[in-house]
Design an enzyme around this catalytic site. Structure first.
Site, PDB file in Angstrom:
ATOM      1  N   LYS A 117       0.863  -1.181   0.000  1.00 56.37           N
ATOM      2  CA  LYS A 117       0.000   0.000   0.000  1.00 56.37           C
ATOM      3  C   LYS A 117       0.892   1.222   0.000  1.00 56.37           C
ATOM      4  CE  LYS A 117      -4.521   0.586   0.250  1.00 56.37           C
ATOM      5  NZ  LYS A 117      -5.496  -0.445  -0.159  1.00 56.37           N
TER       6      LYS A 117
HETATM    7  N1  GLU Z   1      -7.203  -0.134  -3.421  1.00 57.27           N
HETATM    8  C1  GLU Z   1      -7.892  -1.346  -3.700  1.00 57.27           C
HETATM    9  C2  GLU Z   1      -7.928  -2.235  -2.475  1.00 57.27           C
HETATM   10  O1  GLU Z   1      -7.785  -1.768  -1.371  1.00 57.27           O
HETATM   11  C3  GLU Z   1      -7.362  -2.045  -4.947  1.00 57.27           C
HETATM   12  C4  GLU Z   1      -5.910  -2.390  -4.930  1.00 57.27           C
HETATM   13  C5  GLU Z   1      -5.369  -2.870  -6.270  1.00 57.27           C
HETATM   14  O2  GLU Z   1      -6.109  -2.938  -7.227  1.00 57.27           O
HETATM   15  O3  GLU Z   1      -4.174  -3.144  -6.319  1.00 57.27           O
HETATM   16  O4  GLU Z   1      -8.161  -3.404  -2.552  1.00 57.27           O
END
Ligand code: GLU
Length: 427
Positions: A117
Site C-alpha cells: 500500500k
Molecule cells: N485499493 C484497492 C484495495 O484496497 C485495490 C488495490 C489494487 O487494485 O491493487 O483493494
C-alpha cells in the site's frame, strides 16, 4: 529515501487504529490455526517500509513538502500489489495495516500477488490539478526503485483515480525509455487499462452480497441496504444494487447522508451530487448523519468509506443482519467481537472488497500479454473468483465454527504461510 525497520510492538486488541486491528486479527488467526511461531513473527512486520519526502511546486511558485509512504507487507506469493491513497490522516502505521490486508486479500482471492500500500499525507482537494500532477510525479520518482510490473504495482485507492495512475505510468515509463503499462493498474483503457476495472470493487461487493443472501436464504428483492460512502466504491455499489432490485434506503458521504424507507434513486442522487459535490441535501429524502446511517434499521449495511467506523462505541447499536465491508478495516477488532456475539453476519473486507484487486490482476495479465478482454469476460471471470472465494470462506466458517473474518484470515494467512514454508528461509 529512508528505509524504516521497526521493532515489533505487542498488539493491543482494544486499540482502534487500523494497525492495531490488523495485528490483532493476524494474532487471533495464528492462534486458531496453530501457525508456526517463526512464520507468525515474519508476517507481523512488513517486509519493507519506505518513507519519502515529496517536495513539489505550488501554482504560486512556493514549495510544499508532503510525507509519502510505500509499504511492501509480503511478496512471497508474487509481486507486491495495492493501492495508493491521498488523505491528510495518512501515516506509516495506517499504510502498514492496509498493506497487510492486501496480502491476505490476494491470497483469499487466489491471485498471485503479495500485499502493498502507498499513501501521501495530503488533502488532494486543496490542490489544483497541476499541483496534484506535480506531487504525484515527484512521489512516483521517489518510490521508483520500489515499483515495477514484477516488483510492486500500485493502483487507485481513496482519493486517487485513473489520471493519477496515468501520471505514475508515464513517470515510470519516461525513466525507462519505453512504455511500461504493467507498472500500475486502474489506468485508462487508452493506455492499457482493463475494461470493467472502474466498477470492479463495487461489482465484487454486489456478488458477495448475493452469495451471502443465498447462503442465508434471503431473496435479493426483499433486502434493504444502507451504504456509508458514496465514492468510487459506495456510489457504484448503490447503483448496481439498485439495478439488481435491492432497496437502497440510505447513502452518505463526508458531508452527510440521505434516508428514504421506500428506497432512494441513485440516478437522482448522482445528478444532485454533480451539481453540489455531495449527496447531502438531495430532495425527496430525509437527512441522516454518518453516525446515524450505521445504526439504521436495514438488512445489509455496507461501510464503504474509512477505517474504524464501527467500534465498541456503536457496535451494539448496529441493526443490520449483514455487514459487508466494502471499505478496508471499517470495523475494529473489539467492535467485530460485539457484532459476532450479537449474531450479525460480517463479510470481511479481505473477501468482500477483493473485486478491485482481482480486476487489477486481470489488467496486469492483459498488459503483460498485450491482449485485451471484453468487459463481459472481465465481469464473468470476476464473478467466478468472488463466488469461489466466498464459498471457500463460508465452508471453512461452517466446518470449524468460525466467523467469516476468522475463516478468511485462516485461509489467507494459511496460503501465505504455506508459500513461506515451501520456499524456505533465505539464506
Ligand atoms: N485499493 C484497492 C484495495 O484496497 C485495490 C488495490 C489494487 O487494485 O491493487 O483493494
Amino acid at each position: 529515501m529512508t528505509q524504516l525497520n521497526e521493532p515489533h510492538l505487542p498488539a493491543d486488541p482494544s486499540g482502534d487504529s487500523a494497525w492495531e486491528t490488523a495485528l490483532a486479527q493476524l494474532d487471533e488467526a495464528a492462534e486458531l490455526m496453530g501457525l508456526a511461531p517463526g512464520v507468525h513473527e515474519i508476517l507481523r512486520a512488513p517486509k519493507r517500509s519506505l518513507s519519502v519526502s515529496v517536495p513539489f511546486r505550488l501554482d504560486d511558485g512556493s514549495t510544499r513538502v508532503c510525507q509519502g509512504y510505500r509499504v511492501h507487507h509480503n511478496v512471497t506469493r508474487g509481486p507486491a500489489k495495492g493501492g495508493l491513497r491521498y488523505h491528510s490522516s495518512v501515516d506509516l502505521d495506517e499504510v502498514k495495516a492496509l498493506a497487510m490486508w492486501m496480502t491476505w486479500k490476494c491470497a483469499v482471492a487466489q491471485i498471485p500477488f503479495g500485499g502493498a500500500k502507498g499513501g501521501v499525507a495530503v488533502d488532494p482537494k486543496a490542490l489544483s490539478r497541476s499541483e496534484l500532477e506535480r506531487m504525484t510525479r515527484r512521489y512516483a520518482s521517489e518510490i521508483l526503485p520500489f515499483i515495477g510490473p514484477e516488483r510492486d504495482i500500485p493502483a487507485p485507492d481513496m482519493n486517487t483515480d485513473e489520471d493519477i495512475m496515468s501520471w505514475i505510468m508515464d513517470t515510470y515509463s519516461m525513466n525507462h525509455g519505453y512504455s511500461v503499462p504493467g507498472v500500475v493498474t486502474g489506468k485508462p483503457v487508452s493506455i492499457g487499462g482493463s475494461r470493467g476495472r472502474a466498477g470492479a470493487t463495487s461489482r465484487g461487493v454486489m456478488y458477495t452480497i448475493f452469495s451471502t443472501l443465498k447462503s442465508l436464504g434471503i431473496g435479493i428483492e426483499e433486502v434493504s441496504v444502507a451504504i456509508q460512502g458514496y465514492g468510487k466504491v459506495g456510489g457504484h455499489a448503490a447503483q448496481l444494487l439498485h439495478d439488481a432490485g435491492c432497496r437502497v434506503v440510505a447513502v452518505s458521504d463526508v458531508d452527510g447522508g440521505l434516508y428514504r424507507d421506500r428506497g432512494l434513486d441513485p440516478e437522482a442522487i448522482n445528478r444532485h451530487k454533480k451539481l453540489g459535490g455531495s449527496v447531502s441535501g438531495c430532495p425527496g429524502a430525509e437527512p441522516v448523519t454518518n453516525a446515524e446511517l450505521l445504526e439504521i434499521d436495514c438488512d445489509v449495511l455496507v461501510p464503504a468509506a474509512v477505517e474504524g467506523v464501527i467500534s465498541v462505541k456503536n457496535a451494539d447499536k448496529v441493526k443490520a443482519r449483514v455487514v459487508c465491508e466494502a471499505a478496508n478495516g471499517p470495523i475494529t477488532f473489539e467492535g467485530d467481537k460485539i457484532l459476532s456475539e450479537r449474531g450479525v453476519f460480517v463479510v470481511p473486507d479481505i473477501l468482500a472488497n477483493s473485486g478491485g484487486v482481482t480486476v487489477s490482476y486481470f489488467e496486469w495479465v492483459q498488459d503483460i500479454q498485450a491482449y485485451f478482454w471484453s468487459e463481459e469476460d472481465v465481469n464473468e471471470r470476476l464473478r467466478q473468483i468472488m463466488e469461489r472465494a466466498f464459498v471457500e470462506v463460508y465452508q471453512m466458517a461452517e466446518d470449524k465454527g468460525l466467523t467469516m473474518r476468522q475463516a478468511a484470515h485462516w485461509i489467507g494467512v494459511g496460503r501465505v504461510a504455506e508459500a513461506h514454508l515451501t520456499r524456505g528461509l533465505f539464506p
